[in-house]
Design a protein around this motif. Structure first.
Motif, PDB file in Angstrom:
ATOM      1  N   ASN A   1      14.128  13.493   2.202  1.00 60.46           N
ATOM      2  CA  ASN A   1      14.530  12.080   2.122  1.00 60.46           C
ATOM      3  C   ASN A   1      13.862  11.306   3.248  1.00 60.46           C
ATOM      4  O   ASN A   1      13.920  11.712   4.418  1.00 60.46           O
ATOM      5  N   HIS A   2      13.243  10.171   2.882  1.00 60.76           N
ATOM      6  CA  HIS A   2      12.474   9.418   3.883  1.00 60.76           C
ATOM      7  C   HIS A   2      12.618   7.906   3.713  1.00 60.76           C
ATOM      8  O   HIS A   2      11.736   7.141   4.121  1.00 60.76           O
ATOM      9  N   GLY A   3      13.735   7.488   3.109  1.00 55.62           N
ATOM     10  CA  GLY A   3      13.991   6.060   2.993  1.00 55.62           C
ATOM     11  C   GLY A   3      13.112   5.345   1.995  1.00 55.62           C
ATOM     12  O   GLY A   3      13.050   4.110   1.979  1.00 55.62           O
ATOM     13  N   GLY A   4      12.407   6.086   1.151  1.00 58.07           N
ATOM     14  CA  GLY A   4      11.563   5.463   0.136  1.00 58.07           C
ATOM     15  C   GLY A   4      10.315   4.802   0.672  1.00 58.07           C
ATOM     16  O   GLY A   4       9.685   3.987  -0.011  1.00 58.07           O
TER      17      GLY A   4
ATOM     18  N   SER B   1       7.578   4.557  -1.618  1.00 62.53           N
ATOM     19  CA  SER B   1       7.451   5.925  -2.074  1.00 62.53           C
ATOM     20  C   SER B   1       8.632   6.281  -2.976  1.00 62.53           C
ATOM     21  O   SER B   1       9.370   5.393  -3.424  1.00 62.53           O
ATOM     22  N   LEU B   2       8.824   7.570  -3.234  1.00 62.46           N
ATOM     23  CA  LEU B   2       9.956   8.005  -4.050  1.00 62.46           C
ATOM     24  C   LEU B   2      11.260   7.734  -3.319  1.00 62.46           C
ATOM     25  O   LEU B   2      11.344   7.940  -2.102  1.00 62.46           O
ATOM     26  N   PRO B   3      12.285   7.270  -4.022  1.00 58.38           N
ATOM     27  CA  PRO B   3      13.568   6.995  -3.372  1.00 58.38           C
ATOM     28  C   PRO B   3      14.274   8.270  -2.930  1.00 58.38           C
ATOM     29  O   PRO B   3      13.962   9.370  -3.413  1.00 58.38           O
ATOM     30  N   ASP B   4      15.202   8.124  -1.998  1.00 55.96           N
ATOM     31  CA  ASP B   4      15.978   9.269  -1.529  1.00 55.96           C
ATOM     32  C   ASP B   4      16.819   9.843  -2.665  1.00 55.96           C
ATOM     33  O   ASP B   4      17.179   9.142  -3.621  1.00 55.96           O
ATOM     34  N   VAL B   5      17.130  11.111  -2.543  1.00 55.78           N
ATOM     35  CA  VAL B   5      17.978  11.797  -3.523  1.00 55.78           C
ATOM     36  C   VAL B   5      19.280  12.204  -2.823  1.00 55.78           C
ATOM     37  O   VAL B   5      19.244  12.946  -1.845  1.00 55.78           O
TER      38      VAL B   5
ATOM     39  N   PRO C   1       3.141   9.118 -11.345  1.00 53.64           N
ATOM     40  CA  PRO C   1       1.697   8.961 -11.155  1.00 53.64           C
ATOM     41  C   PRO C   1       1.373   9.108  -9.677  1.00 53.64           C
ATOM     42  O   PRO C   1       2.184   9.590  -8.894  1.00 53.64           O
ATOM     43  N   ARG C   2       0.198   8.641  -9.298  1.00 56.00           N
ATOM     44  CA  ARG C   2      -0.234   8.727  -7.897  1.00 56.00           C
ATOM     45  C   ARG C   2       0.607   7.776  -7.050  1.00 56.00           C
ATOM     46  O   ARG C   2       0.284   6.607  -6.889  1.00 56.00           O
ATOM     47  N   VAL C   3       1.682   8.305  -6.479  1.00 55.21           N
ATOM     48  CA  VAL C   3       2.693   7.470  -5.831  1.00 55.21           C
ATOM     49  C   VAL C   3       2.141   6.638  -4.683  1.00 55.21           C
ATOM     50  O   VAL C   3       2.259   5.421  -4.654  1.00 55.21           O
ATOM     51  N   SER C   4       1.515   7.278  -3.709  1.00 55.06           N
ATOM     52  CA  SER C   4       1.121   6.574  -2.493  1.00 55.06           C
ATOM     53  C   SER C   4       0.039   5.538  -2.742  1.00 55.06           C
ATOM     54  O   SER C   4      -0.096   4.567  -2.010  1.00 55.06           O
ATOM     55  N   CYS C   5      -0.761   5.747  -3.788  1.00 55.61           N
ATOM     56  CA  CYS C   5      -1.859   4.816  -4.080  1.00 55.61           C
ATOM     57  C   CYS C   5      -1.388   3.669  -4.970  1.00 55.61           C
ATOM     58  O   CYS C   5      -1.725   2.513  -4.749  1.00 55.61           O
ATOM     59  N   ALA C   6      -0.578   4.003  -5.974  1.00 53.99           N
ATOM     60  CA  ALA C   6      -0.160   2.995  -6.944  1.00 53.99           C
ATOM     61  C   ALA C   6       0.945   2.100  -6.413  1.00 53.99           C
ATOM     62  O   ALA C   6       1.115   0.973  -6.857  1.00 53.99           O
ATOM     63  N   ALA C   7       1.716   2.611  -5.457  1.00 56.92           N
ATOM     64  CA  ALA C   7       2.867   1.865  -4.963  1.00 56.92           C
ATOM     65  C   ALA C   7       2.435   0.600  -4.232  1.00 56.92           C
ATOM     66  O   ALA C   7       1.369   0.522  -3.633  1.00 56.92           O
ATOM     67  N   ALA C   8       3.299  -0.393  -4.294  1.00 54.45           N
ATOM     68  CA  ALA C   8       3.022  -1.659  -3.625  1.00 54.45           C
ATOM     69  C   ALA C   8       3.150  -1.494  -2.113  1.00 54.45           C
ATOM     70  O   ALA C   8       3.845  -0.617  -1.609  1.00 54.45           O
TER      71      ALA C   8
END
Length: 339
Positions: free
Chosen positions: A203-206, A225-229, A244-251
């Motif tokens: 978990n990293h705070g998204g 990034s991906l939200p915490d679980v 998909p490619r999370v770190s690249c596609a994310a805003a």
């Protein structure tokens, strides 16, 4: 009349002296950078603003034809490349052997080290970086070469905690190599497709930090990034979720109103130490790190991915940083061998 002749004669003498001085003044050396990139990479990297700034600084970008002998092209001061394949790697190695005066960004063997996600992060794990500014490690991970049916048992024996992030073992820069899956339960692990790397989800705070390293320069940007679980979500969720490619596609998260405990950038001294060690261990000068901060801590960080020659076009002020980097390389060449 005589006075006019003396004046003209003096002017001619001064003009001759100026021409001699001008003739003996060293001309500014043009830095020739040969580039061997895919068309997609060329379009994203060689943007008009970069090329314009480069021209003003005496840098010329010249396309390399990978189907012709490199020695017949150029001459180059620097070769910038991100092509794959054994044949191309051999061409580069042969060229480096016959043209030691040319800087190749970066050596193919060093880049190849990042194509395997197991070896990619091993140098970070071996480093065990910890100082007054924080600690940097890697998530616990496991490599699965084949046989998806045995994954639940292997994961259980290794003591990994769900959920697990599944990533392709090979990181060759393709879109497929950056696809992620999040497995929530033991049964769903059988649905994964080896060869792959399983990492414990932290978990990293998204928010993740993309750390661009261009020579000695370091630039950090935030990405969603991906939200915490939560434990409650984990108890209710099942299956495999593909991303998909999370770190690249994310805003970008740089302008977002983030909680300081999540959005605060990693300490600069910690990043400088990490970058210096990785440059030395990897033998690379042009790469980026995806780093997360463990939620609930201020100084515990994990490197979750390393990529060679990333999408610099998304890095603020990359044109100035990159052209300065190229000029620094040429200056270091001149110190070894007068230009």
């Amino acid at each position: 009349m005589r006075m006019q002749e003396e004046i003209c004669c003096k002017i001619d003498e001064e003009r001759t002296e100026n021409e001699i001085v001008s003739f003996h003044q060293p001309q500014k050396k043009l830095v020739v950078v040969g580039y061997a990139l895919t068309s997609k990479k060329t379009k994203s990297f060689l943007q008009p603003k970069l090329e314009g700034l480069a021209r003003n600084k005496g840098i010329s970008f010249v396309a390399i034809d990978p189907h012709r002998p490199l020695s017949d092209q150029g001459p180059f001061d620097i070769v910038l490349q991100k092509l794959t394949g054994k044949e191309w790697r051999q061409i580069l190695e042969d060229y480096r052997g016959t043209h030691p005066e040319v800087t190749v960004l970066d050596p193919p063997d060093a880049i190849q080290h990042l194509h395997n996600r197991q070896s990619m992060l091993q140098c970070v794990a071996d480093m065990n970086l910890s100082n007054a500014y924080g600690k940097v490690g890697v998530p616990r991970q496991l490599v699965i070469e084949k046989d998806a049916s045995s994954i639940p048992e292997v994961v259980n024996n290794a003591g990994l905690t769900l959920p697990l992030v599944a990533k392709p073992l090979v990181n060759d820069g393709s879109a497929k190599s950056h696809e992620l899956s999040l497995a929530y339960d033991q049964y769903s692990l059988k649905k994964l497709e080896p060869p792959l790397v399983l990492q414990e989800f932290v978990n990293h705070g998204g928010v993740l930090f993309k750390v661009y390293i261009v020579g000695e320069a370091i630039k950090v940007v935030r990405r969603f990034s991906l939200p915490d679980v939560t434990k409650q979500e984990l108890s209710k969720s099942a299956g495999v979720f593909r991303f998909p490619r999370v770190s690249c596609a994310a805003a970008s998260a740089d302008d977002a109103d983030l909680d300081p405990s999540v959005g605060e950038l990693p300490p600069r001294p910690l990043l400088e130490r990490l970058a210096k060690e990785l440059r030395r261990r990897l033998g690379l000068r042009l790469f980026n790190l995806d780093i997360i901060r463990e939620h609930g801590t201020r100084d515990h960080f994990y490197v979750i991915d390393i990529n060679y020659f990333p999408g610099l076009g998304k890095m603020p002020e990359y044109e100035h940083i990159f052209t300065d980097f190229l000029l620094t390389l040429v200056q270091s060449q001149c110190k070894k061998k007068p230009c």
